[in-house]
Design a protein around this motif. Structure first.
Motif, PDB file in Angstrom:
ATOM      1  N   UNK A 237       0.816  -1.212   0.000  1.00  0.00           N
ATOM      2  CA  UNK A 237       0.000   0.000   0.000  1.00  0.00           C
ATOM      3  C   UNK A 237       0.851   1.263   0.000  1.00  0.00           C
ATOM      4  N   UNK A 238       0.351   2.289  -0.692  1.00  0.00           N
ATOM      5  CA  UNK A 238       0.935   3.625  -0.604  1.00  0.00           C
ATOM      6  C   UNK A 238      -0.160   4.637  -0.927  1.00  0.00           C
ATOM      7  N   UNK A 239      -0.395   5.557  -0.010  1.00  0.00           N
ATOM      8  CA  UNK A 239      -1.323   6.647  -0.278  1.00  0.00           C
ATOM      9  C   UNK A 239      -0.542   7.767  -0.954  1.00  0.00           C
ATOM     10  N   UNK A 240      -1.102   8.279  -2.046  1.00  0.00           N
ATOM     11  CA  UNK A 240      -0.362   9.202  -2.914  1.00  0.00           C
ATOM     12  C   UNK A 240      -1.136  10.505  -3.086  1.00  0.00           C
ATOM     13  N   UNK A 241      -0.885  11.500  -2.219  1.00  0.00           N
ATOM     14  CA  UNK A 241      -1.578  12.792  -2.338  1.00  0.00           C
ATOM     15  C   UNK A 241      -1.426  13.392  -3.740  1.00  0.00           C
ATOM     16  N   UNK A 242      -2.469  14.090  -4.184  1.00  0.00           N
ATOM     17  CA  UNK A 242      -2.570  14.727  -5.497  1.00  0.00           C
ATOM     18  C   UNK A 242      -2.755  13.682  -6.594  1.00  0.00           C
ATOM     19  N   UNK A 243      -1.851  12.719  -6.653  1.00  0.00           N
ATOM     20  CA  UNK A 243      -1.952  11.678  -7.668  1.00  0.00           C
ATOM     21  C   UNK A 243      -3.285  10.936  -7.556  1.00  0.00           C
ATOM     22  N   UNK A 244      -3.792  10.773  -6.312  1.00  0.00           N
ATOM     23  CA  UNK A 244      -5.028  10.009  -6.136  1.00  0.00           C
ATOM     24  C   UNK A 244      -6.283  10.789  -6.528  1.00  0.00           C
ATOM     25  N   UNK A 245      -6.101  12.009  -7.055  1.00  0.00           N
ATOM     26  CA  UNK A 245      -7.236  12.742  -7.611  1.00  0.00           C
ATOM     27  C   UNK A 245      -7.559  12.289  -9.033  1.00  0.00           C
ATOM     28  N   UNK A 246      -6.659  11.543  -9.647  1.00  0.00           N
ATOM     29  CA  UNK A 246      -6.892  11.052 -11.006  1.00  0.00           C
ATOM     30  C   UNK A 246      -8.043  10.059 -11.031  1.00  0.00           C
ATOM     31  N   UNK A 247      -8.963  10.273 -11.949  1.00  0.00           N
ATOM     32  CA  UNK A 247     -10.136   9.412 -12.073  1.00  0.00           C
ATOM     33  C   UNK A 247      -9.929   8.305 -13.103  1.00  0.00           C
ATOM     34  N   UNK A 248     -10.811   7.336 -13.037  1.00  0.00           N
ATOM     35  CA  UNK A 248     -10.723   6.139 -13.885  1.00  0.00           C
ATOM     36  C   UNK A 248     -11.545   6.289 -15.156  1.00  0.00           C
ATOM     37  N   UNK A 249     -10.985   5.809 -16.249  1.00  0.00           N
ATOM     38  CA  UNK A 249     -11.728   5.662 -17.505  1.00  0.00           C
ATOM     39  C   UNK A 249     -11.282   4.352 -18.144  1.00  0.00           C
ATOM     40  N   UNK A 250     -12.236   3.480 -18.479  1.00  0.00           N
ATOM     41  CA  UNK A 250     -11.868   2.118 -18.917  1.00  0.00           C
ATOM     42  C   UNK A 250     -10.987   2.042 -20.150  1.00  0.00           C
ATOM     43  N   UNK A 251     -11.110   3.011 -21.060  1.00  0.00           N
ATOM     44  CA  UNK A 251     -10.363   2.907 -22.324  1.00  0.00           C
ATOM     45  C   UNK A 251      -9.042   3.679 -22.316  1.00  0.00           C
ATOM     46  N   UNK A 252      -8.652   4.196 -21.166  1.00  0.00           N
ATOM     47  CA  UNK A 252      -7.399   4.949 -21.065  1.00  0.00           C
ATOM     48  C   UNK A 252      -6.252   4.002 -20.746  1.00  0.00           C
ATOM     49  N   UNK A 253      -5.096   4.267 -21.336  1.00  0.00           N
ATOM     50  CA  UNK A 253      -3.906   3.464 -21.060  1.00  0.00           C
ATOM     51  C   UNK A 253      -2.821   4.342 -20.446  1.00  0.00           C
ATOM     52  N   UNK A 254      -2.271   3.864 -19.348  1.00  0.00           N
ATOM     53  CA  UNK A 254      -1.155   4.549 -18.701  1.00  0.00           C
ATOM     54  C   UNK A 254      -0.142   3.509 -18.240  1.00  0.00           C
ATOM     55  N   UNK A 255       1.060   3.976 -17.957  1.00  0.00           N
ATOM     56  CA  UNK A 255       2.075   3.151 -17.317  1.00  0.00           C
ATOM     57  C   UNK A 255       2.335   3.765 -15.955  1.00  0.00           C
ATOM     58  N   UNK A 256       2.196   2.957 -14.909  1.00  0.00           N
ATOM     59  CA  UNK A 256       2.306   3.484 -13.552  1.00  0.00           C
ATOM     60  C   UNK A 256       3.145   2.568 -12.679  1.00  0.00           C
ATOM     61  N   UNK A 257       3.882   3.164 -11.759  1.00  0.00           N
ATOM     62  CA  UNK A 257       4.662   2.375 -10.815  1.00  0.00           C
ATOM     63  C   UNK A 257       5.751   3.208 -10.172  1.00  0.00           C
ATOM     64  N   UNK A 258       6.361   2.653  -9.143  1.00  0.00           N
ATOM     65  CA  UNK A 258       7.437   3.350  -8.447  1.00  0.00           C
ATOM     66  C   UNK A 258       8.760   3.077  -9.158  1.00  0.00           C
ATOM     67  N   UNK A 259       9.498   4.146  -9.419  1.00  0.00           N
ATOM     68  CA  UNK A 259      10.789   4.037 -10.094  1.00  0.00           C
ATOM     69  C   UNK A 259      11.910   4.080  -9.061  1.00  0.00           C
ATOM     70  N   UNK A 260      12.692   3.018  -8.997  1.00  0.00           N
ATOM     71  CA  UNK A 260      13.852   3.008  -8.102  1.00  0.00           C
ATOM     72  C   UNK A 260      14.934   3.964  -8.588  1.00  0.00           C
ATOM     73  N   UNK A 261      14.891   4.288  -9.868  1.00  0.00           N
ATOM     74  CA  UNK A 261      15.901   5.196 -10.443  1.00  0.00           C
ATOM     75  C   UNK A 261      15.666   6.625  -9.975  1.00  0.00           C
ATOM     76  N   UNK A 262      14.417   7.086 -10.078  1.00  0.00           N
ATOM     77  CA  UNK A 262      14.102   8.469  -9.713  1.00  0.00           C
ATOM     78  C   UNK A 262      13.642   8.610  -8.270  1.00  0.00           C
ATOM     79  N   UNK A 263      13.269   7.492  -7.645  1.00  0.00           N
ATOM     80  CA  UNK A 263      12.745   7.561  -6.288  1.00  0.00           C
ATOM     81  C   UNK A 263      11.372   8.187  -6.227  1.00  0.00           C
ATOM     82  N   UNK A 264      10.603   8.042  -7.309  1.00  0.00           N
ATOM     83  CA  UNK A 264       9.276   8.650  -7.404  1.00  0.00           C
ATOM     84  C   UNK A 264       8.255   7.627  -7.898  1.00  0.00           C
ATOM     85  N   UNK A 265       6.996   7.845  -7.515  1.00  0.00           N
ATOM     86  CA  UNK A 265       5.907   7.088  -8.111  1.00  0.00           C
ATOM     87  C   UNK A 265       5.489   7.846  -9.364  1.00  0.00           C
ATOM     88  N   UNK A 266       5.579   7.175 -10.512  1.00  0.00           N
ATOM     89  CA  UNK A 266       5.398   7.854 -11.788  1.00  0.00           C
ATOM     90  C   UNK A 266       4.205   7.301 -12.563  1.00  0.00           C
TER      91      UNK A 266
END
Length: 466
Positions: A237-266
């Motif tokens: 689990x990780x709660x992600x302020x601001x990022x969690x305002x993004x809403x869902x749409x079934x036909x949208x494609x994104x790539x999401x995950x935590x990057x060990x390189x940048x130290x950020x959830x992208x």
């Protein structure tokens, strides 16, 4: 439920009350363009952005906004190109179990006689931080969280009663699990009394715990953490302020995950988004029943939506077959009584396979397994199976219409919180009406199987459903 992308954002219904994203009415207005109003100048969002800025996050691409069709979400300030990074949230902005273990609660968690689950730890921290109010380190985030949700854990008995049978069963199981977690954690809650300004039982009420549980369950992103000997179970689990305002749409494609390189959830867009439009993400290929159960909302026109046919309904419609019990036992032993569905494309392969087996006489027991493996049945058996699928759809459609009538009646006499719950269930039932109608059209157009197919001999039982 944690997925690789965030749970739903919240809905702003004026400035005095925040409801969960599930509470919104997703209105499809073909005749009216979607309108939006920026929220970035409202005090709670100013505080949130300052809080995140101090922790290393800024956003030049997105701003919080209120949309007429979805409620609260994130609006693009510039055109987002395919493949472009839209959010990069530093680890310092993420609320995880590591955050909690390094806080004033860490000592109590580490020294507790039993190892606690990551979910419980995060729920306890959210309740405690809300209790601390403006003195809380995470107040700017807690302050923009929805004050309630339209997840089934919040549903009244009258709202539960108008859910589809399978959803109602799973909703009750979910509620029982939440109640058990709260009840079994009372001793630990009391151990936290030294850091509370009120009695523990007044802070960690069921309502407060339910709010925290829904906040974590609907809004957290998937982020794998190293094993921790202070906690039990998988920690993702990780709660992600601001990022969690993004809403869902079934036909949208994104790539999401935590990057060990940048130290950020992208989150990176795959197809891009025009300027001043709402940016969406995709929580996964979930049907509307799953979205309602886990996130508390329904996606109109969801291409993944199905209607479930539970075993009880199957037995009720086919009760004229005296060998039904034996056939149902066989289906259960072979894991063929779950996930029987219909969609706008027609009945699922699993449902038709189960019906084909149910069409066979008991004398052909030795061939039942072959049918489950995909072997065709005789023409009469296939025709009977299609007919039964049609009857199941008709029965489901009658139940859905009855539920919609009951919802309309309840909407005339309920308060606002119940109305929001009913609105979500109403959307689900309306979607099911359309889906079942299209499925019936498919079934009525189905023909007998070609003669050249290899068919099993079949003579339905004389006592089978007529």
């Amino acid at each position: 439920m944690v997925w690789g992308v965030p749970g739903p954002g919240g809905v702003m219904r004026g400035c005095s009350r925040r409801a969960g994203r599930a509470a919104r009415k997703r209105r499809q207005k073909c005749e009216c363009p979607i309108q939006s109003v920026s929220l970035c100048h409202q005090p709670q969002y100013v505080r949130l952005m300052k809080f995140l800025h101090r922790r290393g996050f800024t956003s030049a691409l997105l701003q919080p906004a209120l949309f007429t069709d979805t409620g609260r979400g994130l609006q693009t300030l510039k055109t987002i190109k395919p493949g472009q990074l839209i959010v990069s949230l530093p680890a310092s902005c993420l609320l995880t179990t590591s955050t909690v273990l390094s806080s004033y609660l860490g000592h109590y968690i580490k020294s507790w006689k039993h190892r606690l689950s990551p979910l419980l730890v995060l729920c306890v921290y959210l309740v405690s931080e809300r209790h601390r109010g403006e003195t809380s380190d995470w107040f700017p985030y807690v302050d923009v969280l929805p004050t309630s949700y339209t997840c089934p854990a919040y549903f009244t008995q009258t709202v539960l009663a108008v859910l589809p049978a399978d959803v109602q069963r799973r909703a009750l199981e979910q509620r029982e699990a939440l109640q058990e977690l709260h009840s079994s954690s009372q001793d630990f809650f009391r151990s936290l009394q030294p850091v509370l300004s009120q009695p523990a039982e007044e802070v960690f009420t069921y309502d407060a715990f339910r709010w925290a549980w829904c906040s974590v369950n609907t809004r957290s992103v998937f982020m794998s953490h190293p094993c921790n000997h202070f906690l039990s179970g998988q920690d993702v689990y990780a709660l992600a302020p601001f990022l969690d305002l993004l809403n869902h749409q079934p036909d949208v494609q994104v790539k999401a995950g935590f990057s060990d390189v940048t130290g950020c959830y992208e989150i990176r867009s795959v197809s891009g988004t025009p300027r001043f439009q709402q940016a969406f993400i995709n929580y996964g290929s979930h049907d509307n029943q799953r979205l309602l159960l886990e996130y508390g909302f329904v996606a109109p026109g969801n291409p993944h939506s199905v209607v479930y046919v539970d075993a009880d309904l199957l037995c009720e419609v086919l009760k004229g077959d005296r060998s039904l019990n034996q056939k149902m036992k066989f289906l259960k032993e072979n894991d063929f009584v779950q996930n029987l569905t219909v969609s706008s494309d027609g009945p699922s392969w699993r449902l038709m396979t189960a019906l084909r087996l149910l069409s066979m006489p008991q004398t052909l027991y030795h061939q039942w397994r072959a049918v489950l493996l995909g072997q065709a049945v005789c023409e009469d058996g296939e025709e009977w199976s299609v007919l039964m699928a049609e009857r199941l759809c008709q029965r489901l459609l009658r139940d859905t219409h009855a539920a919609l009538d009951k919802i309309s009646e309840l909407l005339q006499q309920c308060d606002q919180s119940v109305r929001e719950q009913l609105d979500v269930v109403h959307s689900l039932r309306q979607e099911e009406t359309c889906l079942l109608g299209r499925c019936l059209e498919v079934l009525r157009g189905m023909m007998r199987r070609p003669e050249e197919e290899e068919l099993l001999p079949c003579q339905p039982d004389v006592d089978a459903v007529s």
